[in-house]
Write a protein that holds these residues in place. Structure first.
Motif, PDB file in Angstrom:
ATOM      1  N   UNK A  26      31.431  11.429  44.803  1.00  0.00           N
ATOM      2  CA  UNK A  26      32.438  10.558  45.410  1.00  0.00           C
ATOM      3  C   UNK A  26      33.752  11.325  45.419  1.00  0.00           C
ATOM      4  N   UNK A  27      34.209  11.650  46.608  1.00  0.00           N
ATOM      5  CA  UNK A  27      35.360  12.547  46.739  1.00  0.00           C
ATOM      6  C   UNK A  27      36.548  11.830  47.354  1.00  0.00           C
ATOM      7  N   UNK A  28      37.711  12.375  47.112  1.00  0.00           N
ATOM      8  CA  UNK A  28      38.929  11.879  47.752  1.00  0.00           C
ATOM      9  C   UNK A  28      38.846  12.143  49.252  1.00  0.00           C
ATOM     10  N   UNK A  29      39.369  11.225  49.999  1.00  0.00           N
ATOM     11  CA  UNK A  29      39.379  11.400  51.475  1.00  0.00           C
ATOM     12  C   UNK A  29      40.266  12.568  51.868  1.00  0.00           C
ATOM     13  N   UNK A  30      41.115  12.988  50.989  1.00  0.00           N
ATOM     14  CA  UNK A  30      42.014  14.105  51.273  1.00  0.00           C
ATOM     15  C   UNK A  30      41.442  15.439  50.823  1.00  0.00           C
ATOM     16  N   UNK A  31      40.136  15.511  50.690  1.00  0.00           N
ATOM     17  CA  UNK A  31      39.508  16.764  50.301  1.00  0.00           C
ATOM     18  C   UNK A  31      39.823  17.848  51.329  1.00  0.00           C
ATOM     19  N   UNK A  32      40.080  19.044  50.837  1.00  0.00           N
ATOM     20  CA  UNK A  32      40.438  20.163  51.699  1.00  0.00           C
ATOM     21  C   UNK A  32      39.433  21.285  51.496  1.00  0.00           C
ATOM     22  N   UNK A  33      38.907  21.811  52.603  1.00  0.00           N
ATOM     23  CA  UNK A  33      38.055  22.999  52.521  1.00  0.00           C
ATOM     24  C   UNK A  33      38.734  24.127  53.270  1.00  0.00           C
ATOM     25  N   UNK A  34      38.563  25.332  52.720  1.00  0.00           N
ATOM     26  CA  UNK A  34      39.213  26.506  53.305  1.00  0.00           C
ATOM     27  C   UNK A  34      38.165  27.588  53.495  1.00  0.00           C
ATOM     28  N   UNK A  35      38.069  28.121  54.707  1.00  0.00           N
ATOM     29  CA  UNK A  35      37.247  29.301  54.978  1.00  0.00           C
ATOM     30  C   UNK A  35      38.183  30.497  55.048  1.00  0.00           C
ATOM     31  N   UNK A  36      37.955  31.452  54.136  1.00  0.00           N
ATOM     32  CA  UNK A  36      38.854  32.592  54.055  1.00  0.00           C
ATOM     33  C   UNK A  36      38.160  33.906  54.327  1.00  0.00           C
ATOM     34  N   UNK A  37      38.957  34.882  54.788  1.00  0.00           N
ATOM     35  CA  UNK A  37      38.500  36.251  54.990  1.00  0.00           C
ATOM     36  C   UNK A  37      39.555  37.177  54.410  1.00  0.00           C
ATOM     37  N   UNK A  38      39.127  37.995  53.442  1.00  0.00           N
ATOM     38  CA  UNK A  38      40.050  38.945  52.806  1.00  0.00           C
ATOM     39  C   UNK A  38      39.468  40.343  52.921  1.00  0.00           C
ATOM     40  N   UNK A  39      40.284  41.284  53.330  1.00  0.00           N
ATOM     41  CA  UNK A  39      39.862  42.678  53.486  1.00  0.00           C
ATOM     42  C   UNK A  39      40.481  43.523  52.386  1.00  0.00           C
ATOM     43  N   UNK A  40      39.595  44.200  51.593  1.00  0.00           N
ATOM     44  CA  UNK A  40      40.047  45.090  50.521  1.00  0.00           C
ATOM     45  C   UNK A  40      39.901  46.522  51.010  1.00  0.00           C
ATOM     46  N   UNK A  41      41.022  47.131  51.374  1.00  0.00           N
ATOM     47  CA  UNK A  41      40.987  48.483  51.953  1.00  0.00           C
ATOM     48  C   UNK A  41      40.798  49.572  50.907  1.00  0.00           C
ATOM     49  N   UNK A  42      40.797  49.175  49.623  1.00  0.00           N
ATOM     50  CA  UNK A  42      40.679  50.184  48.558  1.00  0.00           C
ATOM     51  C   UNK A  42      39.233  50.597  48.311  1.00  0.00           C
ATOM     52  N   UNK A  43      38.293  49.875  48.872  1.00  0.00           N
ATOM     53  CA  UNK A  43      36.895  50.211  48.665  1.00  0.00           C
ATOM     54  C   UNK A  43      36.075  49.797  49.889  1.00  0.00           C
ATOM     55  N   UNK A  44      34.819  50.270  49.942  1.00  0.00           N
ATOM     56  CA  UNK A  44      33.962  49.905  51.065  1.00  0.00           C
ATOM     57  C   UNK A  44      32.890  48.936  50.609  1.00  0.00           C
ATOM     58  N   UNK A  45      31.975  48.624  51.542  1.00  0.00           N
ATOM     59  CA  UNK A  45      30.960  47.590  51.274  1.00  0.00           C
ATOM     60  C   UNK A  45      29.597  48.212  50.980  1.00  0.00           C
ATOM     61  N   UNK A  46      29.585  49.484  50.602  1.00  0.00           N
ATOM     62  CA  UNK A  46      28.303  50.155  50.416  1.00  0.00           C
ATOM     63  C   UNK A  46      27.446  49.520  49.332  1.00  0.00           C
ATOM     64  N   UNK A  47      28.095  48.911  48.316  1.00  0.00           N
ATOM     65  CA  UNK A  47      27.331  48.300  47.229  1.00  0.00           C
ATOM     66  C   UNK A  47      26.952  46.858  47.549  1.00  0.00           C
TER      67      UNK A  47
END
Length: 931
Positions: A26-47
């Protein structure tokens, strides 16, 4: 409780049910969802992106590390619930994640978090409130209002709206004919739909963008639809000739949609069926009627949508004419069925066309087929453009693709009127959308635009409306292209060239080859202009009465619409083909009058026949008069003058005969009067022949040839006898003491006066195809032909008389010089006034008999009647002086000569004296007899 709602794993479609293995929250009607995208330029996605290492310790450690880092940032906000990384991206390490807050989130605090996490973009749900101020479903063609309300003090944001339709296609919403977007000072944004169509059924989403965060809200608009119905019977004309009853089927076809319609019929049916094929649904009624002399039967299908509130139904009627034994019909022909007289048969389009073909039966004959069939690709383009016009999508995102599709769909060499009309409509709607969205056409689309416009002109015959024979779609085409050029923003000076249309950006410094389109060009302009040339459009646009155009139509549009100085000079090469005395009109298409107009434009004249100067910009062309310029009352003056001349010459010849012995006392006077007599005789006959041919259309061709031959001879004879007279005067002036012998003069005069004209006429006749029509003579004038400079048989007349007139002018000059320089003895007795009077008298007396007034004829040939007023002045002078030449000869060389007047008076006195003596003798004899 109020203010709360179940989580998404609860199924609450009809009533709330808890799914197995899930936990209801049972949730508040004011529930907020966020879809985020963050880019970390210090490393790659090889792992993280390596599937083979998903369960490895390194993978789990790195994932936990990234998750912890993000949670540390987002958990600082109230109501934080969870953060889950949902995916990764290659290259630099790109993390996709979802954050859930169980209550309202401060926008300012969220913005601070974003600033702490570099290279981050967020999409939120729940911070913006969206609602539709209508009870759903909403009736089609009614109104609806969708409102998005952001939290207070959201700041300076950009608001955009999107619509996702039933095909899951998402398009940005803008102002259109059905949608209006407004955002007030509190950033409350509204989409107002008025009289809207089925295109708006779908999910509306508003997006508030600020600092890399997009705050979104979405709501579905449910529209109660009504279908577009196409109805037809089979057969279209049921036959009741020998039956007591007949049966037929009625088809009502609609496009498939999500509605569950109830279909009713206004006529009893034996049965009904539904046939689905592709995206079409056919409702079929089987009807049986009695053959009871009903001429027509009306069957209607009604589609009812029970979800609608006001627009509950839509009905389509089918009129079914019945054929009886006594009915007049058109027999089947070329796929068309038997049809009843006075009615129209309908058939679907061939191949991939969209629309109908119709053909009316008149009596027992079929009329011309009328088609509304549009190429399927063009129809799809029109539909897409109409969506843009409603407000669904931006023209800048679709223009290049649309013009390419139009270009690909219009490449056929023959194009039907419905396709042309649809294409022009597409251009017009696209430009309306572009103008509304303040999106100007640029160089990236211009090549395809010009090519598409050119394709429509491939076949001029397709532009006539087969139904009413109207060609005014060509006017709409021209106006539309002009509006598109007004709405252009061009930078490149490179011309865009297609087979029937060319366009270029020009100014007064542009090279001539850039400003030239086909056979016309902008020669000078005070400001930069867009020049659009149409090659075949002159064949299609309405014609100007009495004038013709066979050249390029030039549309000239100023680049800067605020520039009030719009003087422009245009050049049309086709004007070089102008016939003599034919007026050129520089015209433009006046949209207010819907016709060609020359206001504000003028032709440069015969010295620069290809130039037009106009003080405004529009669509220009030149019109060449079909008929040569004429001067008023010229024929009347000619015939009146010739009539007077003929009477005068007759009088002159009679006088010459009456006074011949009295005035011809010396060889010189004999020479002069012989020449005058022959000049008068030949001129009399020439004038009579001229009057005889005053109406060439009523003269048989063979007689026209003969009369031309006679006129040619007598007019030449007149001038050759004038030459004889000129030689006599020259000889008298130069060889004062050396007199000509009478036999020599008569021999030479007859040879020159008659033999030379005969030879000239004979040579001309033979040279021009033995007097063939159109070569030696013209049937329309019964006179010699003119085909241009030094071309035509007329020059066999002009060249000899030109030479003779030149010699006669020389003779007159010698005579005047002789008068102006008298001998020493004469000079003492004469003053300057006497000399001047003698010179004037000489000119007046010699001009008619030397044909000097024909000098004006060379000015007539050289002056075009379009040169006003000089051409009119010269032509009137030539006509008056030469038609009255016989009168002038009578006045100057007969009545004006003292010896002739004295001889006439003496002759009449002698007659009167003889008559008096006779009367006296009679009276005396009577008196003697009485006595």
């Amino acid at each position: 409780m109020p203010g709360y709602k179940w989580s998404d794993d609860m199924d609450c479609t009809n009533e709330c049910e808890l799914n197995i293995n899930t936990t209801a929250v049972c949730l508040s009607s004011n529930k907020v969802s966020i879809d985020g995208t963050t880019t970390d330029t210090s490393m790659d996605c090889s792992l993280l992106c390596d599937q083979s290492k998903v369960n490895s310790a390194e993978h789990k450690k790195l994932l936990q590390n990234r998750t912890t880092m993000l949670v540390e940032k987002y958990s600082t906000l109230d109501y934080f619930n969870s953060l889950v990384i949902t995916g990764y991206g290659w290259g630099s390490l790109v993390l996709n994640y979802t954050v859930i807050y169980l209550g309202p989130v401060s926008i300012d605090d969220l913005q601070k978090v974003v600033l702490q996490v570099d290279n981050t973009k967020l999409v939120t749900k729940g911070l913006i409130d969206i609602k539709i101020n209508n009870s759903q479903p909403v009736d089609i063609y009614s109104s609806a209002t969708i409102i998005c309300t952001p939290p207070p003090n959201i700041g300076s944001v950009t608001v955009k709206w999107y619509l996702t339709n039933s095909q899951n296609k998402t398009t940005e919403i803008t102002d259109g004919i059905e949608a209006t977007l407004t955002t007030n000072q509190n950033k409350i944004s509204t989409v107002q739909l008025n009289n809207f169509s089925e295109s708006w059924k779908g999910t509306f989403k508003c997006v508030y963008a600020i600092y890399g965060i997009s705050h979104t809200a979405s709501e579905q608009l449910d529209v109660a639809l009504l279908p577009n119905i196409q109805a037809l019977s089979n057969p279209q004309f049921p036959i009741c000739t020998s039956l007591s009853s007949t049966s037929f089927k009625v088809y009502c076809n609609i496009s498939a949609d999500s509605e569950n319609y109830t279909v009713t019929w206004n006529h009893s049916t034996s049965s009904t069926t539904v046939d689905t094929a592709g995206n079409r649904i056919s409702y079929i009624a089987y009807v049986t009627i009695l053959c009871d002399s009903k001429e027509t039967l009306n069957v209607a299908c009604t589609f009812i949508n029970t979800r609608s509130k006001n627009n509950l139904n839509r009905t389509q009627n089918v009129q079914i004419p019945i054929i009886y034994a006594y009915s007049t019909v058109c027999d089947p022909e070329g796929g068309w069925p038997i049809a009843k007289s006075g009615y129209t048969a309908t058939m679907p389009c061939d191949n991939s066309g969209v629309g109908w073909r119709t053909r009316k039966c008149n009596g027992t004959r079929w009329s011309t087929e009328i088609s509304t069939c549009v190429n399927a690709n063009l129809f799809d383009i029109k539909t897409d453009v109409q969506e843009l016009n409603k407000g669904i999508g931006f023209i800048k995102d679709n223009a290049d693709q649309l013009f390419q599709r139009i270009n690909d769909s219009t490449t056929l060499r023959t194009f039907t009127f419905p396709n042309i009309e649809t294409s022009v409509n597409i251009f017009g709607v696209m430009n309306d959308v572009s103008t509304r969205q303040q999106n100007q056409w640029n160089d990236t689309v211009m090549s395809k635009l010009v090519s598409s416009a050119s394709n429509l002109l491939n076949d001029p015959s397709g532009w006539q409306n087969p139904e009413n024979k109207s060609i005014f779609i060509s006017v709409e085409y021209l106006k539309t292209i002009e509006r598109m050029m007004n709405n252009s923003n061009l930078i490149s000076n490179t011309p865009y060239i297609s087979s029937n249309a060319q366009m270029a950006l020009c100014n007064h410094t542009s090279p001539a080859d850039i400003c030239k389109t086909f056979n016309a060009s902008v020669r000078n302009s005070d400001n930069s202009v867009v020049v659009f040339g149409f090659r075949n459009l002159y064949q299609i646009l309405p014609k100007a009465e009495g004038n013709d155009s066979n050249t390029t139509i030039l549309s000239v549009t100023p680049v800067n619409a605020n520039n009030t100085n719009r003087s422009i000079t245009l050049e049309f090469d086709s004007a070089k083909q102008r016939l003599p005395n034919h007026m050129i009109y520089c015209v433009y298409w006046d949209e207010n009058l819907n016709e060609w107009s020359s206001d504000g434009c003028r032709w440069a004249g015969v010295d620069n026949p290809t130039l037009c100067i106009c003080d405004h910009n529009s669509a220009f062309t030149i019109l060449m008069s079909k008929n040569a310029e004429t001067l008023p009352y010229m024929d009347e003056l000619t015939y009146a003058g010739l009539g007077i001349s003929i009477l005068s010459l007759l009088a002159c010849l009679i006088i010459k005969v009456l006074v011949w012995d009295a005035v011809v006392k010396s060889p010189i006077s004999n020479f002069r009067h012989v020449a005058l007599f022959n000049i008068s005789l030949c001129l009399l006959l020439a004038h009579c022949m001229f009057l005889t041919t005053s109406k060439p259309e009523s003269i048989p061709p063979n007689w026209c040839s003969i009369l031309t031959l006679i006129k040619h001879f007598f007019f030449l004879a007149v001038f050759f006898w004038m030459l004889c007279l000129s030689f006599v005067l020259l000889h008298q002036m130069i060889y004062v003491f050396d007199r000509l012998r009478k036999k020599v003069f008569l021999g030479l005069s007859i040879t020159v006066g008659y033999a030379c004209p005969i030879i000239a006429v004979a040579v001309t006749y033979i040279s021009f195809n033995n007097g063939a029509e159109g070569e030696y003579y013209s049937k329309s004038t019964c006179w010699l032909t003119y085909k241009g400079t030094l071309k035509g048989s007329i020059f066999a007349f002009i060249i000899p008389i030109g030479a003779i007139v030149f010699v006669n002018l020389f003779t007159l000059a010698v005579v005047i010089m002789k008068i102006a320089t008298p001998s020493i003895s004469e000079a003492k007795a004469r003053d300057e006034k006497d000399v001047a009077k003698s010179m004037i008298k000489t000119i007046v007396f010699l001009s008619p008999v030397l044909g000097l007034s024909w000098v004006l004829g060379f000015f007539v040939l050289g002056l075009d009647l379009t040169v006003k007023p000089w051409a009119a002045l010269v032509n009137y002078s030539f006509t008056i002086f030469n038609s009255l030449q016989g009168l002038f000869i009578l006045l100057t060389n007969c009545v004006g000569e003292k010896k002739v007047r004295d001889a006439l008076l003496k002759r009449f006195k002698i007659k009167q004296s003889v008559h008096s003596k006779t009367e006296s003798s009679s009276k005396a004899q009577s008196s003697i007899m009485r006595k």
